[in-house]
Design an enzyme around this catalytic site. Structure first.
Site, PDB file in Angstrom:
ATOM      1  N   VAL A 138      65.039  39.349  30.565  1.00 33.28           N
ATOM      2  CA  VAL A 138      63.904  40.205  30.227  1.00 33.28           C
ATOM      3  C   VAL A 138      63.114  39.594  29.074  1.00 33.28           C
ATOM      4  O   VAL A 138      63.684  38.979  28.176  1.00 33.28           O
ATOM      5  CB  VAL A 138      64.401  41.607  29.829  1.00 33.28           C
ATOM      6  CG1 VAL A 138      63.239  42.504  29.443  1.00 33.28           C
ATOM      7  CG2 VAL A 138      65.189  42.228  30.973  1.00 33.28           C
TER       8      VAL A 138
ATOM      9  N   GLU B  81      68.981  41.228  37.830  1.00 34.65           N
ATOM     10  CA  GLU B  81      69.439  42.474  37.209  1.00 34.65           C
ATOM     11  C   GLU B  81      68.357  43.535  37.175  1.00 34.65           C
ATOM     12  O   GLU B  81      68.608  44.705  37.438  1.00 34.65           O
ATOM     13  CB  GLU B  81      69.883  42.214  35.763  1.00 34.65           C
ATOM     14  CG  GLU B  81      71.188  41.507  35.626  1.00 34.65           C
ATOM     15  CD  GLU B  81      71.537  41.294  34.164  1.00 34.65           C
ATOM     16  OE1 GLU B  81      72.686  40.956  33.906  1.00 34.65           O
ATOM     17  OE2 GLU B  81      70.672  41.462  33.289  1.00 34.65           O
TER      18      GLU B  81
ATOM     19  N   ILE C 293      69.592  32.147  21.819  1.00 30.52           N
ATOM     20  CA  ILE C 293      69.285  32.093  20.391  1.00 30.52           C
ATOM     21  C   ILE C 293      69.254  30.642  19.926  1.00 30.52           C
ATOM     22  O   ILE C 293      68.336  30.218  19.235  1.00 30.52           O
ATOM     23  CB  ILE C 293      70.310  32.912  19.582  1.00 30.52           C
ATOM     24  CG1 ILE C 293      70.121  34.406  19.880  1.00 30.52           C
ATOM     25  CG2 ILE C 293      70.164  32.641  18.089  1.00 30.52           C
ATOM     26  CD1 ILE C 293      71.191  35.298  19.275  1.00 30.52           C
TER      27      ILE C 293
ATOM     28  N   ASN D 118      59.001  38.152  27.295  1.00 28.23           N
ATOM     29  CA  ASN D 118      57.683  37.569  27.548  1.00 28.23           C
ATOM     30  C   ASN D 118      57.775  36.212  28.232  1.00 28.23           C
ATOM     31  O   ASN D 118      56.904  35.864  29.032  1.00 28.23           O
ATOM     32  CB  ASN D 118      56.872  37.475  26.248  1.00 28.23           C
ATOM     33  CG  ASN D 118      57.528  36.599  25.193  1.00 28.23           C
ATOM     34  OD1 ASN D 118      58.743  36.432  25.187  1.00 28.23           O
ATOM     35  ND2 ASN D 118      56.731  36.042  24.310  1.00 28.23           N
ATOM     36  N   VAL D 119      58.839  35.437  27.967  1.00 26.86           N
ATOM     37  CA  VAL D 119      58.980  34.163  28.669  1.00 26.86           C
ATOM     38  C   VAL D 119      59.231  34.408  30.151  1.00 26.86           C
ATOM     39  O   VAL D 119      58.637  33.758  31.021  1.00 26.86           O
ATOM     40  CB  VAL D 119      60.114  33.318  28.063  1.00 26.86           C
ATOM     41  CG1 VAL D 119      60.350  32.070  28.901  1.00 26.86           C
ATOM     42  CG2 VAL D 119      59.774  32.923  26.627  1.00 26.86           C
TER      43      VAL D 119
ATOM     44  N   LYS E 242      61.639  32.093  12.771  1.00 20.07           N
ATOM     45  CA  LYS E 242      61.400  32.425  11.358  1.00 20.07           C
ATOM     46  C   LYS E 242      60.386  31.480  10.716  1.00 20.07           C
ATOM     47  O   LYS E 242      60.602  30.946   9.622  1.00 20.07           O
ATOM     48  CB  LYS E 242      62.706  32.404  10.558  1.00 20.07           C
ATOM     49  CG  LYS E 242      63.706  33.472  10.961  1.00 20.07           C
ATOM     50  CD  LYS E 242      63.278  34.865  10.543  1.00 20.07           C
ATOM     51  CE  LYS E 242      64.325  35.899  10.866  1.00 20.07           C
ATOM     52  NZ  LYS E 242      63.893  37.281  10.525  1.00 20.07           N
TER      53      LYS E 242
END
Length: 502
Positions: free
Chosen positions: A268, A292, A362, A270-271, A406
């Site tokens: 899920v 899914e 991540i 935006n990519v 970041k």
């Protein structure tokens, strides 16, 4: 017309406050809900009120909270805010729930989504006391009309000692016929193959079986699913999507994929939606999906005729698209199938169908290991969800992420991941906006060079190359060279200085 067409269920109608009294301290409660779709809207709030009152009186009151996956603030946050959850499984994404887990106030078992149902069936997780399930209605035969997600509902309804139903009139009755609820699940040695040979195959029924003798309460509501708008695609997500689409086109060119690809799965965000938008504009047609969740981009692909069938366990739609689905569910029934997550995430199905998996991460290290759940080694972000179900069984498994976070203080490509979720053996393709690394067939040292050159941000590329070169000189072996004294130094530096840059 009443949504409750069976007299035994009508006789159990009561308020949410009354229904919540059937849940006691120490109960394990199986809630419906998957990615903010199909979760109970009223019972969690009423239960939180009871828990808060008990705590004010100095009494213990916590529950085990089992779901399909993530839910919405009305469930996870509402119960977490009153310290009402002692144990949570199998996946969550709520900020309040996350803070309780990271503070050590709630135990969290990050279970693969395909594993959670069998664990409940075998009672490894202890007996299920109560199932709280949202349905769109109850038919004259006493069966439930499913709403916008399935998740673990079939097994929760089967195994719970008590059942509480929320009948939600916001959910469209035209969803009836969209679901494929399989009731042939069994534990070994009685487990049998499931006869799904294509994403559009059906093997179950369209309604839930509900044991009326276990139903203690029925609550009526008309509240909508909590759907959040997706972030619009930006240059980074569009670049990542384009790298992936170019890769798929190259696989077709070399006859490693058919022209209509293979069934698609995507995480899920935006990519993922940028990939779906790219498919809309791209050369591929007659696409299918075995995944899914149904996202906005999949609805657009169905509308354009490019996607013929999408199999999932839930919707994950923006408010606009959720309203469209409610208004036009009858139209979409021929293209969309919602199944229990034991089927949507079934390893055998994923392997058999040759699913093309694409999930977020991540961080990845220079050898292709992926961390998709923890920040700086210890702090949980969300959970593994179904990403490993697909990654470990996909025909091609890809992971995507921006190369930095970041504001550039964190590199997504690091010497060694601070937490392992997906090992180098399962990760075949890594993609950032910088480029793509096809890791198939490559030994570790060759993977390292490709990942650094193609995926790392230019600000971190020299330091990664320096680490890799020095590791080869100091490692106790040359298969996967690491300098163990420095392997996690980037994370240590960020925790101390707020940046991975030296």
């Amino acid at each position: 017309m009443s949504r409750i067409q069976h007299e035994k269920f009508r006789s159990k109608v009561m308020s949410a406050d009354e229904a919540a009294t059937f849940i006691e301290h120490g109960d394990n409660v199986g809630f419906s809900g998957f990615t903010g779709a199909g979760y109970p809207k009223l019972i969690p709030g009423a239960l939180a009120t009871r828990i808060r009152a008990a705590h004010e009186e100095g009494k213990d009151f916590q529950i085990g909270c089992w779901t399909g996956a993530s839910t919405a603030p009305e469930l996870d946050a509402t119960l977490a805010e009153v310290d009402g959850i002692s144990y949570r499984m199998p996946y969550q994404s709520d900020p309040v729930m996350r803070s309780k887990i990271n503070a050590g106030l709630s135990d969290y078992n990050d279970i693969h989504l395909s594993h959670s149902g069998p664990l409940v069936r075998a009672e490894v997780l202890a007996p299920l006391d109560v199932a709280v399930i949202e349905v769109a209605g109850i038919n004259a035969d006493g069966e439930g009309i499913p709403s916008s997600s399935v998740g673990n509902n079939v097994i929760y309804l089967e195994k719970a000692s008590k059942i509480i139903l929320e009948v939600n009139s916001w959910q469209s009755l035209d969803l009836l016929g969209m679901h494929d609820l399989y009731y042939g699940f069994a534990l070994p040695p009685d487990r049998r193959e499931v006869d799904i040979l294509a994403p559009g195959d059906r093997v179950g029924q369209t309604t839930y079986r509900i044991d009326a003798s276990k139903v203690v309460a029925v609550v009526e509501t008309d509240l909508p699913d909590r759907n959040s708008p997706f972030k619009p695609a930006d240059a980074i997500s569009e670049a990542i999507a384009q790298h992936y689409l170019d890769f798929l086109a190259n696989e077709v060119k070399h006859d490693r994929l058919p022209k209509n690809l293979l069934p698609l799965q995507s995480g899920v965000g935006n990519v993922a939606n940028a990939v779906l938008a790219g498919l809309q504009a791209g050369p591929f047609s007659d696409l299918t999906s075995y995944t899914e969740v149904i996202q906005d981009g999949m609805v657009d692909l169905i509308d354009s005729g490019k996607l013929t069938v999408a199999s999932a366990t839930a919707f994950s739609l923006s408010p606009e698209y959720a309203e469209r689905m409610n208004d036009e569910a009858k139209k979409y029934r021929k293209n969309i199938i919602l199944r229990p997550q034991e089927l949507s995430n079934h390893p055998e199905m994923i392997r058999r169908l040759g699913v093309l998996a694409c999930n977020g991460m991540i961080e990845a290290d220079i050898y292709g290991n992926v961390n998709s759940t923890h920040i700086m080694g210890s702090r949980l972000q969300n959970g593994i969800g179904g990403s490993a179900d697909f990654t470990r069984n996909a025909y091609i498994s890809a992971f995507v992420t921006p190369s930095v976070a970041k504001g550039g203080a964190i590199s997504a490509i690091v010497p060694m991941v601070s937490h392992h979720d997906h090992t180098e053996h399962d990760v075949q393709v890594l993609i950032t906006e910088q480029g793509l690394a096809d890791l198939r067939t490559l030994a570790p040292r060759k993977r390292a060079k490709l990942i650094i050159e193609n995926c790392a941000h230019p600000d971190y590329r020299p330091a990664l190359l320096d680490y890799f070169e020095r590791a080869q000189k100091t490692a106790n072996g040359q298969h996967t060279p690491h300098n163990l004294g420095e392997a996690l130094s980037w994370h240590v530096r960020f925790l101390a200085d707020g940046t991975m840059k030296s």
